[in-house]
Design a protein around this motif. Structure first.
Motif, PDB file in Angstrom:
ATOM      1  N   UNK A  66      34.367  56.917  -2.705  1.00 40.26           N
ATOM      2  CA  UNK A  66      34.430  55.585  -2.084  1.00 40.26           C
ATOM      3  C   UNK A  66      33.174  54.780  -2.392  1.00 40.26           C
ATOM      4  N   UNK A  67      33.304  53.491  -2.283  1.00 45.65           N
ATOM      5  CA  UNK A  67      32.185  52.591  -2.563  1.00 45.65           C
ATOM      6  C   UNK A  67      31.896  51.729  -1.337  1.00 45.65           C
ATOM      7  N   UNK A  68      30.629  51.322  -1.209  1.00 47.03           N
ATOM      8  CA  UNK A  68      30.288  50.413  -0.116  1.00 47.03           C
ATOM      9  C   UNK A  68      29.107  49.540  -0.497  1.00 47.03           C
ATOM     10  N   UNK A  69      28.972  48.442   0.226  1.00 42.84           N
ATOM     11  CA  UNK A  69      27.815  47.554   0.115  1.00 42.84           C
ATOM     12  C   UNK A  69      27.183  47.422   1.494  1.00 42.84           C
ATOM     13  N   UNK A  70      25.868  47.406   1.544  1.00 48.20           N
ATOM     14  CA  UNK A  70      25.211  47.237   2.833  1.00 48.20           C
ATOM     15  C   UNK A  70      23.957  46.391   2.688  1.00 48.20           C
ATOM     16  N   UNK A  71      23.527  45.859   3.817  1.00 50.89           N
ATOM     17  CA  UNK A  71      22.241  45.183   3.927  1.00 50.89           C
ATOM     18  C   UNK A  71      21.441  45.919   4.995  1.00 50.89           C
ATOM     19  N   UNK A  72      20.123  45.814   4.924  1.00 53.95           N
ATOM     20  CA  UNK A  72      19.294  46.526   5.894  1.00 53.95           C
ATOM     21  C   UNK A  72      17.992  45.769   6.125  1.00 53.95           C
ATOM     22  N   UNK A  73      17.388  46.039   7.273  1.00 43.00           N
ATOM     23  CA  UNK A  73      16.070  45.488   7.564  1.00 43.00           C
ATOM     24  C   UNK A  73      15.302  46.492   8.404  1.00 43.00           C
ATOM     25  N   UNK A  74      13.978  46.495   8.207  1.00 35.85           N
ATOM     26  CA  UNK A  74      13.110  47.362   8.996  1.00 35.85           C
ATOM     27  C   UNK A  74      11.939  46.526   9.496  1.00 35.85           C
ATOM     28  N   UNK A 190      16.783  53.305   0.715  1.00 36.42           N
ATOM     29  CA  UNK A 190      17.846  53.859   1.549  1.00 36.42           C
ATOM     30  C   UNK A 190      19.016  54.236   0.647  1.00 36.42           C
ATOM     31  N   UNK A 191      19.480  55.476   0.778  1.00 36.67           N
ATOM     32  CA  UNK A 191      20.615  55.949  -0.009  1.00 36.67           C
ATOM     33  C   UNK A 191      21.660  56.565   0.916  1.00 36.67           C
ATOM     34  N   UNK A 192      22.921  56.369   0.558  1.00 40.92           N
ATOM     35  CA  UNK A 192      24.028  57.063   1.212  1.00 40.92           C
ATOM     36  C   UNK A 192      24.695  57.941   0.166  1.00 40.92           C
ATOM     37  N   UNK A 193      24.789  59.217   0.474  1.00 40.01           N
ATOM     38  CA  UNK A 193      25.357  60.200  -0.452  1.00 40.01           C
ATOM     39  C   UNK A 193      26.696  60.678   0.081  1.00 40.01           C
ATOM     40  N   UNK A 194      27.726  60.603  -0.764  1.00 43.19           N
ATOM     41  CA  UNK A 194      29.054  61.111  -0.410  1.00 43.19           C
ATOM     42  C   UNK A 194      29.085  62.598  -0.748  1.00 43.19           C
ATOM     43  N   UNK A 195      29.067  63.441   0.293  1.00 42.33           N
ATOM     44  CA  UNK A 195      28.904  64.883   0.096  1.00 42.33           C
ATOM     45  C   UNK A 195      30.071  65.513  -0.679  1.00 42.33           C
ATOM     46  N   UNK A 196      31.352  65.207  -0.384  1.00 46.01           N
ATOM     47  CA  UNK A 196      32.441  65.861  -1.117  1.00 46.01           C
ATOM     48  C   UNK A 196      32.374  65.667  -2.634  1.00 46.01           C
ATOM     49  N   UNK A 197      31.948  64.490  -3.075  1.00 42.47           N
ATOM     50  CA  UNK A 197      31.874  64.227  -4.520  1.00 42.47           C
ATOM     51  C   UNK A 197      30.473  64.418  -5.079  1.00 42.47           C
ATOM     52  N   UNK A 198      29.474  64.524  -4.185  1.00 42.11           N
ATOM     53  CA  UNK A 198      28.090  64.642  -4.644  1.00 42.11           C
ATOM     54  C   UNK A 198      27.539  63.359  -5.235  1.00 42.11           C
ATOM     55  N   UNK A 199      28.176  62.229  -4.937  1.00 43.37           N
ATOM     56  CA  UNK A 199      27.790  60.950  -5.540  1.00 43.37           C
ATOM     57  C   UNK A 199      26.966  60.099  -4.577  1.00 43.37           C
ATOM     58  N   UNK A 200      25.986  59.400  -5.130  1.00 42.02           N
ATOM     59  CA  UNK A 200      25.269  58.387  -4.361  1.00 42.02           C
ATOM     60  C   UNK A 200      26.133  57.129  -4.387  1.00 42.02           C
ATOM     61  N   UNK A 201      26.656  56.745  -3.227  1.00 43.65           N
ATOM     62  CA  UNK A 201      27.586  55.615  -3.199  1.00 43.65           C
ATOM     63  C   UNK A 201      26.911  54.309  -2.798  1.00 43.65           C
ATOM     64  N   UNK A 202      25.668  54.388  -2.360  1.00 40.17           N
ATOM     65  CA  UNK A 202      24.917  53.167  -2.049  1.00 40.17           C
ATOM     66  C   UNK A 202      23.433  53.482  -2.181  1.00 40.17           C
ATOM     67  N   UNK A 203      22.714  52.558  -2.765  1.00 42.64           N
ATOM     68  CA  UNK A 203      21.289  52.760  -3.035  1.00 42.64           C
ATOM     69  C   UNK A 203      20.603  51.391  -2.995  1.00 42.64           C
ATOM     70  N   UNK A 204      19.717  51.207  -2.021  1.00 41.03           N
ATOM     71  CA  UNK A 204      19.078  49.896  -1.879  1.00 41.03           C
ATOM     72  C   UNK A 204      17.626  50.074  -1.468  1.00 41.03           C
ATOM     73  N   UNK A 205      16.766  49.227  -2.010  1.00 39.16           N
ATOM     74  CA  UNK A 205      15.365  49.191  -1.599  1.00 39.16           C
ATOM     75  C   UNK A 205      15.118  47.915  -0.792  1.00 39.16           C
ATOM     76  N   UNK A 206      14.587  48.098   0.407  1.00 35.84           N
ATOM     77  CA  UNK A 206      14.284  46.944   1.265  1.00 35.84           C
ATOM     78  C   UNK A 206      12.772  46.865   1.462  1.00 35.84           C
TER      79      UNK A 206
END
Length: 210
Positions: A66-74, A190-206
């Motif tokens: 699966x794929x996703x897009x996100x925004x983040x703030x710290x 910040x990264x989100x990893x999809x464990x079943x596929x072993x894929x990084x599905x989102x990767x963003x630097x804030x």
């Protein structure tokens, strides 16, 4: 009158005895043509089933994650520490993604260039019995039953993941125990990893704010 040698056959004792003519030997086919064809068809069908299952398994294992897009703030409030937080907003997803199938990873460097990394796994209880970041909004069913713990809700467009300094140890669990060394402009990956596929599905630097 003796028979020609072609009409002599050898007996069990090794001597020849006379016969008028050697009868032709009748041979029977080992397997009838119909049975042979049925056996070949059966083998072919079995092989086809094995190959189909094998290729189907390969296709399934190679399906796209699966794929996703996100925004983040710290924000690190150096004056009132309890106002500090990390927020992640899900903008869009290709399909609902259960957080039980995800890992969340954060990484940043302090001013001495020391690397700080955290990996959050589903229902790991990184703050007591709770798992941060907590979920809010879309995909979170009932906070009272612990469904807001990371691992118990589904990421949808509109889901919000939050961790803040009002809960003791929560920022430590998501950004490392040295998170107070984060300064204005510190890059946080910040990264989100999809464990079943072993894929990084989102990767963003804030960039952190103070």
């Amino acid at each position: 009158m003796d028979l020609p040698p072609s009409c002599l056959i050898r007996g069990s004792s090794g001597s020849f005895h006379q016969k008028g003519r050697v009868p032709p030997i009748k041979t029977e086919p080992a397997v009838s043509p119909v049975v042979g064809i049925m056996l070949m068809l059966t083998v072919t069908l079995i092989l086809a089933a094995i190959i189909s299952g094998f290729t189907g398994g390969i296709a399934k294992s190679q399906s796209k994650p699966p794929q996703l897009l996100f925004e983040a703030s710290m924000v690190h409030d150096v004056i009132i520490k309890s106002n500090s937080f990390l927020d992640i907003w899900i903008i869009s997803v290709s399909e609902g993604i259960p957080t039980k199938d995800l890992k969340l990873q954060t990484e940043w460097r302090n001013q001495s260039n020391q690397v700080n990394r955290c990996t959050i796994t589903p229902n790991s209880g990184n703050v007591g019995s709770d798992t941060y970041p907590r979920g809010f909004g879309s995909g979170v069913t009932d906070k009272a039953t612990g469904s807001s713990n990371f691992g118990n809700f589904t990421l949808l467009a509109g889901t919000r993941l939050n961790v803040n300094a009002t809960v003791s140890g929560a920022m430590n669990a998501v950004l490392s125990p040295y998170w107070e060394e984060i300064t204005d402009g510190t890059p946080i990956r910040i990264q989100l990893v999809h464990v079943p596929s072993g894929s990084i599905i989102a990767d963003k630097e804030i960039t952190a704010e103070t």
